[in-house]
Design a protein around this motif. Structure first.
Motif, PDB file in Angstrom:
ATOM      1  N   VAL A 181       0.871  -1.177   0.000  1.00 12.79           N
ATOM      2  CA  VAL A 181       0.000   0.000   0.000  1.00 12.79           C
ATOM      3  C   VAL A 181       0.907   1.225   0.000  1.00 12.79           C
ATOM      4  N   ARG A 182       0.803   2.043  -1.037  1.00  7.71           N
ATOM      5  CA  ARG A 182       1.664   3.224  -1.168  1.00  7.71           C
ATOM      6  C   ARG A 182       0.817   4.481  -0.999  1.00  7.71           C
ATOM      7  N   ILE A 183       1.227   5.348  -0.084  1.00  5.37           N
ATOM      8  CA  ILE A 183       0.472   6.564   0.220  1.00  5.37           C
ATOM      9  C   ILE A 183       1.385   7.772   0.026  1.00  5.37           C
ATOM     10  N   LYS A 184       0.938   8.720  -0.807  1.00  3.66           N
ATOM     11  CA  LYS A 184       1.682   9.953  -1.054  1.00  3.66           C
ATOM     12  C   LYS A 184       0.894  11.133  -0.500  1.00  3.66           C
ATOM     13  N   ALA A 185       1.590  12.033   0.177  1.00  6.94           N
ATOM     14  CA  ALA A 185       0.939  13.216   0.739  1.00  6.94           C
ATOM     15  C   ALA A 185       1.949  14.346   0.839  1.00  6.94           C
ATOM     16  N   ASP A 186       1.428  15.563   1.045  1.00 10.08           N
ATOM     17  CA  ASP A 186       2.324  16.695   1.270  1.00 10.08           C
ATOM     18  C   ASP A 186       3.100  16.491   2.563  1.00 10.08           C
ATOM     19  N   SER A 187       2.404  16.015   3.594  1.00 12.71           N
ATOM     20  CA  SER A 187       3.020  15.707   4.883  1.00 12.71           C
ATOM     21  C   SER A 187       2.072  14.794   5.643  1.00 12.71           C
ATOM     22  N   PHE A 188       2.572  14.210   6.721  1.00 10.83           N
ATOM     23  CA  PHE A 188       1.774  13.298   7.535  1.00 10.83           C
ATOM     24  C   PHE A 188       1.886  13.705   9.000  1.00 10.83           C
ATOM     25  N   CYS A 189       0.828  13.456   9.766  1.00  9.73           N
ATOM     26  CA  CYS A 189       0.935  13.620  11.209  1.00  9.73           C
ATOM     27  C   CYS A 189       1.277  12.263  11.837  1.00  9.73           C
ATOM     28  N   HIS A 190       1.556  12.283  13.133  1.00 10.16           N
ATOM     29  CA  HIS A 190       2.113  11.122  13.818  1.00 10.16           C
ATOM     30  C   HIS A 190       1.172   9.917  13.746  1.00 10.16           C
ATOM     31  N   GLN A 191       1.692   8.798  13.278  1.00 14.86           N
ATOM     32  CA  GLN A 191       0.998   7.511  13.152  1.00 14.86           C
ATOM     33  C   GLN A 191      -0.124   7.525  12.120  1.00 14.86           C
ATOM     34  N   MET A 192      -0.165   8.529  11.264  1.00 19.88           N
ATOM     35  CA  MET A 192      -1.252   8.638  10.292  1.00 19.88           C
ATOM     36  C   MET A 192      -1.261   7.477   9.299  1.00 19.88           C
ATOM     37  N   VAL A 193      -0.111   7.146   8.728  1.00 18.91           N
ATOM     38  CA  VAL A 193      -0.076   6.086   7.718  1.00 18.91           C
ATOM     39  C   VAL A 193      -0.466   4.747   8.332  1.00 18.91           C
ATOM     40  N   ARG A 194       0.079   4.431   9.485  1.00 20.84           N
ATOM     41  CA  ARG A 194      -0.227   3.148  10.117  1.00 20.84           C
ATOM     42  C   ARG A 194      -1.689   3.067  10.546  1.00 20.84           C
ATOM     43  N   SER A 195      -2.276   4.191  10.929  1.00 23.59           N
ATOM     44  CA  SER A 195      -3.696   4.203  11.286  1.00 23.59           C
ATOM     45  C   SER A 195      -4.572   4.005  10.056  1.00 23.59           C
ATOM     46  N   VAL A 196      -4.205   4.659   8.955  1.00 24.14           N
ATOM     47  CA  VAL A 196      -4.947   4.479   7.701  1.00 24.14           C
ATOM     48  C   VAL A 196      -4.880   3.020   7.260  1.00 24.14           C
ATOM     49  N   VAL A 197      -3.674   2.451   7.270  1.00 24.84           N
ATOM     50  CA  VAL A 197      -3.516   1.059   6.846  1.00 24.84           C
ATOM     51  C   VAL A 197      -4.265   0.118   7.784  1.00 24.84           C
ATOM     52  N   GLY A 198      -4.227   0.393   9.083  1.00 26.71           N
ATOM     53  CA  GLY A 198      -4.946  -0.450  10.034  1.00 26.71           C
ATOM     54  C   GLY A 198      -6.429  -0.528   9.728  1.00 26.71           C
ATOM     55  N   LEU A 199      -7.034   0.617   9.383  1.00 21.65           N
ATOM     56  CA  LEU A 199      -8.459   0.623   9.048  1.00 21.65           C
ATOM     57  C   LEU A 199      -8.708  -0.064   7.708  1.00 21.65           C
ATOM     58  N   LEU A 200      -7.845   0.181   6.722  1.00 22.33           N
ATOM     59  CA  LEU A 200      -8.011  -0.472   5.420  1.00 22.33           C
ATOM     60  C   LEU A 200      -7.900  -1.990   5.542  1.00 22.33           C
TER      61      LEU A 200
END
Length: 256
Positions: A181-200
């Motif tokens: 799962v590849r996620i591109k963004a301008d910036s991320f807040c703390h644990q954002m990617v892992r939280s998104v992946v956890g829900l997905l």
């Protein structure tokens, strides 16, 4: 003079990237070795503050030096001291106003997992084992709600100010039993990617409906998103700048 480094590391045995007084971190190791090489205290800036256990193939680090020095020499000497756990993939002289953190315009993370009947000891350090089936079509449908600018309070740890972020894209690539799962963004807040992946992953496993992602966004409460995916599957793979401080470099080392 200022130098930028493109850094890769195995984050398993580090307490994250950012320096800590009483813990071993990637930034702490880099600064310690740089100070030894340059015979003066060195403070660095990093593009991403990866958590404990998170890896990187495309972390960018910048620092000032008081005299002219060959970036290639810095790369060579650091690799002798830190490799293979931490590797400087390339180094370059950059403008004095360059900051690895604040000059960045894009960041890309990959979350890697594999689906098999039993865990694989040769992959488990860098990817999450998922024993059951996953519906990619449901995960893709759920991810669409996250694209664009939103308040990601449900997906971030509190205490960071504004949680508004812009996700540029979420893509899925599957090969044999591996899913990235590849996620591109301008910036991320703390644990954002892992939280998104956890829900997905919960959506893919049938524990949540694709529409629950939009509901979680609107709730603006951490409990709405569910579990945080394990750190070992997450990799910082690329950081974007205009212009790039490096000549063309493949941001992801080959995986065999």
């Amino acid at each position: 003079m200022k130098i930028a480094l493109l850094v890769a590391y195995d984050g398993t045995d580090f307490h994250g990237f950012a320096r800590q007084k009483h813990a071993r971190t990637v930034q702490g190791e880099l600064e310690s070795r740089l100070s030894l090489l340059l015979r003066a205290p060195v403070e660095t800036a990093g593009a991403g503050r990866t958590d404990a256990g998170v890896h990187a193939a495309g972390q960018v680090v910048s620092f000032d030096v008081s005299r002219e020095i060959d970036p290639a020499w810095v790369q060579m000497r650091l690799n002798k001291l830190l490799a293979p756990e931490v590797v400087v993939r390339t180094a370059a002289k950059v403008p004095d106003d360059f900051s690895a953190r604040f000059s960045a315009t894009r960041r890309a993370y990959e979350y890697r997992l594999y689906r098999s009947p039993v865990p694989d000891p040769f992959r488990d350090r860098f990817a999450l084992w998922v024993p059951g089936p996953l519906s990619l079509s449901k995960m893709r449908a759920a991810a669409r709600a996250l694209i664009g600018e939103h308040d990601f309070s449900s997906f971030c740890r509190r205490g960071e100010g504004s949680m508004v972020r812009r996700i540029r894209s979420i893509s899925f690539s599957s090969r044999q039993d591996e899913l990235i799962v590849r996620i591109k963004a301008d910036s991320f807040c703390h644990q954002m990617v892992r939280s998104v992946v956890g829900l997905l992953l919960e959506v893919g496993a049938g524990k949540r409906a694709p529409g629950d992602v939009g509901k979680a966004l609107r709730a603006k409460h951490r409990n709405a998103a569910g579990p945080v995916a394990a750190a070992r599957g997450l990799h910082l793979v690329a950081v974007g700048y205009r212009p790039s401080p490096f000549e063309r470099v493949d941001p992801t080392p080959s995986r065999r």
